[in-house]
Design a protein around this motif. Structure first.
Motif, PDB file in Angstrom:
ATOM      1  N   SER A   7       0.840  -1.212   0.000  1.00 52.86           N
ATOM      2  CA  SER A   7       0.000   0.000   0.000  1.00 52.86           C
ATOM      3  C   SER A   7       0.875   1.262   0.000  1.00 52.86           C
ATOM      4  CB  SER A   7      -0.958  -0.013   1.192  1.00 52.86           C
ATOM      5  OG  SER A   7      -0.236   0.107   2.398  1.00 52.86           O
ATOM      6  N   TYR A   8       2.081   1.170   0.574  1.00 51.76           N
ATOM      7  CA  TYR A   8       2.963   2.343   0.607  1.00 51.76           C
ATOM      8  C   TYR A   8       3.549   2.683  -0.760  1.00 51.76           C
ATOM      9  CZ  TYR A   8       2.726   3.810   5.372  1.00 51.76           C
ATOM     10  OH  TYR A   8       2.264   4.357   6.549  1.00 51.76           O
ATOM     11  N   GLN A   9       3.479   1.736  -1.721  1.00 50.15           N
ATOM     12  CA  GLN A   9       4.068   2.044  -3.030  1.00 50.15           C
ATOM     13  C   GLN A   9       3.322   3.199  -3.720  1.00 50.15           C
ATOM     14  OE1 GLN A   9       7.039   0.855  -3.510  1.00 50.15           O
ATOM     15  NE2 GLN A   9       6.712  -0.322  -1.621  1.00 50.15           N
ATOM     16  N   ILE A  59      13.454   7.532  13.067  1.00 51.30           N
ATOM     17  CA  ILE A  59      12.882   6.310  12.488  1.00 51.30           C
ATOM     18  C   ILE A  59      11.659   6.667  11.638  1.00 51.30           C
ATOM     19  CG2 ILE A  59      11.863   4.055  13.004  1.00 51.30           C
ATOM     20  CD1 ILE A  59      14.728   4.275  14.090  1.00 51.30           C
ATOM     21  N   GLY A  60      11.715   6.400  10.346  1.00 48.22           N
ATOM     22  CA  GLY A  60      10.568   6.653   9.464  1.00 48.22           C
ATOM     23  C   GLY A  60      10.309   8.142   9.290  1.00 48.22           C
ATOM     24  N   SER A  61      11.337   8.832   8.856  1.00 50.01           N
ATOM     25  CA  SER A  61      11.262  10.304   8.734  1.00 50.01           C
ATOM     26  C   SER A  61      10.174  10.753   7.768  1.00 50.01           C
ATOM     27  CB  SER A  61      12.601  10.865   8.231  1.00 50.01           C
ATOM     28  OG  SER A  61      13.656  10.392   9.015  1.00 50.01           O
ATOM     29  N   GLY A  62       9.879   9.903   6.752  1.00 49.55           N
ATOM     30  CA  GLY A  62       8.942  10.352   5.730  1.00 49.55           C
ATOM     31  C   GLY A  62       9.548  11.515   4.962  1.00 49.55           C
ATOM     32  N   PRO A  63       8.696  12.406   4.439  1.00 46.70           N
ATOM     33  CA  PRO A  63       9.218  13.566   3.698  1.00 46.70           C
ATOM     34  C   PRO A  63       9.384  14.794   4.596  1.00 46.70           C
ATOM     35  CG  PRO A  63       6.854  13.359   3.355  1.00 46.70           C
ATOM     36  CD  PRO A  63       7.229  12.263   4.316  1.00 46.70           C
ATOM     37  N   THR A  64       9.452  14.601   5.938  1.00 50.00           N
ATOM     38  CA  THR A  64       9.395  15.755   6.847  1.00 50.00           C
ATOM     39  C   THR A  64      10.671  15.929   7.673  1.00 50.00           C
ATOM     40  OG1 THR A  64       8.477  14.594   8.778  1.00 50.00           O
ATOM     41  CG2 THR A  64       6.899  15.322   7.113  1.00 50.00           C
ATOM     42  N   TYR A  66      10.457  18.615  10.317  1.00 53.14           N
ATOM     43  CA  TYR A  66      10.055  19.427  11.479  1.00 53.14           C
ATOM     44  C   TYR A  66      10.469  18.774  12.796  1.00 53.14           C
ATOM     45  CZ  TYR A  66       6.396  16.038  12.447  1.00 53.14           C
ATOM     46  OH  TYR A  66       5.743  14.871  12.774  1.00 53.14           O
ATOM     47  N   GLN A  67      10.468  17.418  12.805  1.00 55.44           N
ATOM     48  CA  GLN A  67      10.734  16.671  14.039  1.00 55.44           C
ATOM     49  C   GLN A  67      12.185  16.773  14.484  1.00 55.44           C
ATOM     50  OE1 GLN A  67      10.021  15.472  11.044  1.00 55.44           O
ATOM     51  NE2 GLN A  67      10.930  13.499  10.609  1.00 55.44           N
ATOM     52  N   LEU A  68      13.044  17.339  13.605  1.00 55.13           N
ATOM     53  CA  LEU A  68      14.479  17.405  13.913  1.00 55.13           C
ATOM     54  C   LEU A  68      14.947  18.811  14.262  1.00 55.13           C
ATOM     55  CD1 LEU A  68      15.535  15.063  10.982  1.00 55.13           C
ATOM     56  CD2 LEU A  68      15.235  14.467  13.401  1.00 55.13           C
ATOM     57  N   THR A 159       8.221   9.798  14.498  1.00 54.53           N
ATOM     58  CA  THR A 159       6.932  10.494  14.478  1.00 54.53           C
ATOM     59  C   THR A 159       5.997   9.833  13.467  1.00 54.53           C
ATOM     60  OG1 THR A 159       7.854  12.122  12.929  1.00 54.53           O
ATOM     61  CG2 THR A 159       7.890  12.724  15.241  1.00 54.53           C
ATOM     62  N   PHE A 160       4.887   9.318  13.965  1.00 56.58           N
ATOM     63  CA  PHE A 160       3.805   8.756  13.137  1.00 56.58           C
ATOM     64  C   PHE A 160       4.283   7.616  12.242  1.00 56.58           C
ATOM     65  CE2 PHE A 160       2.842  13.181  14.081  1.00 56.58           C
ATOM     66  CZ  PHE A 160       1.596  13.070  14.661  1.00 56.58           C
ATOM     67  N   CYS A 161       5.248   6.844  12.700  1.00 54.46           N
ATOM     68  CA  CYS A 161       5.743   5.748  11.859  1.00 54.46           C
ATOM     69  C   CYS A 161       5.269   4.377  12.330  1.00 54.46           C
ATOM     70  CB  CYS A 161       7.262   5.786  11.789  1.00 54.46           C
ATOM     71  SG  CYS A 161       7.946   4.360  10.916  1.00 54.46           S
ATOM     72  N   GLU A 163       2.921   3.028  14.242  1.00 54.50           N
ATOM     73  CA  GLU A 163       1.514   2.614  14.118  1.00 54.50           C
ATOM     74  C   GLU A 163       1.055   2.667  12.655  1.00 54.50           C
ATOM     75  OE1 GLU A 163       2.629   5.323  15.375  1.00 54.50           O
ATOM     76  OE2 GLU A 163       1.466   7.055  14.727  1.00 54.50           O
ATOM     77  N   ALA A 164       1.713   3.524  11.858  1.00 60.46           N
ATOM     78  CA  ALA A 164       1.303   3.686  10.459  1.00 60.46           C
ATOM     79  C   ALA A 164       1.915   2.621   9.553  1.00 60.46           C
ATOM     80  CB  ALA A 164       1.705   5.075   9.962  1.00 60.46           C
ATOM     81  N   ALA A 165       2.834   1.826  10.107  1.00 62.51           N
ATOM     82  CA  ALA A 165       3.488   0.802   9.283  1.00 62.51           C
ATOM     83  C   ALA A 165       3.236  -0.593   9.840  1.00 62.51           C
ATOM     84  CB  ALA A 165       4.996   1.080   9.226  1.00 62.51           C
ATOM     85  N   SER A 166       2.361  -0.693  10.850  1.00 59.51           N
ATOM     86  CA  SER A 166       2.114  -1.990  11.492  1.00 59.51           C
ATOM     87  C   SER A 166       0.660  -2.393  11.306  1.00 59.51           C
ATOM     88  CB  SER A 166       2.422  -1.906  12.994  1.00 59.51           C
ATOM     89  OG  SER A 166       3.773  -1.554  13.194  1.00 59.51           O
ATOM     90  N   PHE A 199      -6.854   4.829   9.487  1.00 57.34           N
ATOM     91  CA  PHE A 199      -6.332   5.031   8.120  1.00 57.34           C
ATOM     92  C   PHE A 199      -5.924   6.491   7.945  1.00 57.34           C
ATOM     93  CE2 PHE A 199      -9.153   7.860   5.808  1.00 57.34           C
ATOM     94  CZ  PHE A 199     -10.270   7.905   6.637  1.00 57.34           C
ATOM     95  N   TYR A 200      -5.085   6.714   6.941  1.00 53.93           N
ATOM     96  CA  TYR A 200      -4.841   8.084   6.465  1.00 53.93           C
ATOM     97  C   TYR A 200      -4.614   8.036   4.966  1.00 53.93           C
ATOM     98  CZ  TYR A 200       0.291   7.367   6.333  1.00 53.93           C
ATOM     99  OH  TYR A 200       1.561   6.920   6.052  1.00 53.93           O
ATOM    100  N   LEU A 201      -4.773   9.202   4.345  1.00 52.85           N
ATOM    101  CA  LEU A 201      -4.635   9.299   2.892  1.00 52.85           C
ATOM    102  C   LEU A 201      -3.354  10.043   2.534  1.00 52.85           C
ATOM    103  CD1 LEU A 201      -8.296  10.467   2.003  1.00 52.85           C
ATOM    104  CD2 LEU A 201      -7.394   8.117   2.064  1.00 52.85           C
TER     105      LEU A 201
END
Ligand code: SAM
Length: 259
Positions: A7-9, A59-64, A66-68, A159-161, A163-166, A199-201
């Protein structure tokens, strides 16, 4: 797990940034808004001076990034990670100041303001670009999260990784155990995540999330050998329920791996 990976593809970083990191969720005029709440939790955690050292892994930075922003004063090097190449490319684009990269400057300005050290925002921006030494692929479902052998990190942030990947609670707990092996005993872990979200979009992608409660997060941390320092919860107000997910709230937690 395979279904989650598939689904992440279709994950679209631009749509994800638009949904979560632009107004109304990023409204810097209101401290009650979710983005300033997250930035303040992080700024306050780092301002204690308890978290510092050579290496911080995100862990699981995504495209963001701000957390750093508040972290970069306290570590010599920061390692960002993500499962998707498309997200790692977005981060590289920001590090290299490419035109068309997401504009994080309102975030950097806000963090400089709440930190209250009088630091010009351009100085912080440059500092983070220099400290972000590596952007690596990661898979939290693999032992050691699939990262190359490295001396244990002094601190972790995520951040938000998880639970969003499990797909379920046992895999969330296992993923936490996998990432914990990257952290030195006594090291600190800051985690922010979604409460009771399913879920999220992100563009065409609809990503499943394991709904977790405050108790689930605390129990998983205890099972992975952490001592809890702080847990805070934010309830998502109706004005920020904008149809891009079904999140009930956001948690922030500060935990320390036992010696
Ligand atoms: N950290 C960012 C933030 O605060 O907005 C992004 C969070 S986003 C909801 C979830 C992230 O988890 C995505 O960037 C995704 O690529 C990543 N991800 C998905 N599966 C993963 C896995 N197996 N291991 C590590 N990260 C994964």
């Amino acid at each position: 797990m395979a279904a989650v990976g598939k689904s992440y593809q279709k994950f679209n970083p631009r749509a994800y940034l638009q949904n979560n990191y632009m107004p109304p969720r990023a409204n810097f005029t209101s401290e009650d808004c979710v983005v300033p709440w997250k930035l303040r939790c992080l700024a306050e955690a780092f301002s204690t001076g308890e978290l510092h050292g050579r290496t911080l892994i995100d862990i699981g930075s995504g495209p963001t990034i701000y957390q750093l922003l508040s972290a970069c004063d306290y570590f010599e090097e920061i390692i960002a990670t993500d499962y998707l190449e498309v997200n790692r490319e977005v981060l590289q684009g920001w590090v290299h100041g490419e035109s068309g990269a997401f504009d994080w400057s309102p975030y950097i300005q806000h963090v400089c303001q709440i930190e209250g050290k009088g630091e010009p925002w351009q100085v912080k921006e440059q500092k983070l670009r220099e400290k972000l030494k590596k952007i690596l692929p990661i898979d939290i479902h693999q032992p050691n999260a699939g990262l190359p052998a490295h001396r244990p990190a002094d601190a972790l942030i995520s951040t938000f990784c998880l639970e969003a990947a499990s797909p379920d609670l046992p895999s969330f707990q296992r993923a936490l155990r996998n990432v914990t092996t990257l952290l030195k005993p006594g090291g600190h872990f800051l985690m922010i995540g979604a409460l009771e979200e399913s879920f999220y979009l992100a563009g065409e992608a609809k990503l499943s999330v394991v709904p977790v409660t405050e108790e689930d997060v605390k129990e998983a941390l205890a099972k992975s050998g952490y001592r809890l320092h702080a847990f805070r919860a934010y309830i998502m107000p109706p004005s920020l329920k904008i149809g891009v997910d079904d999140v009930r709230g956001v948690f922030f937690t500060h935990a320390q791996k036992k010696l």
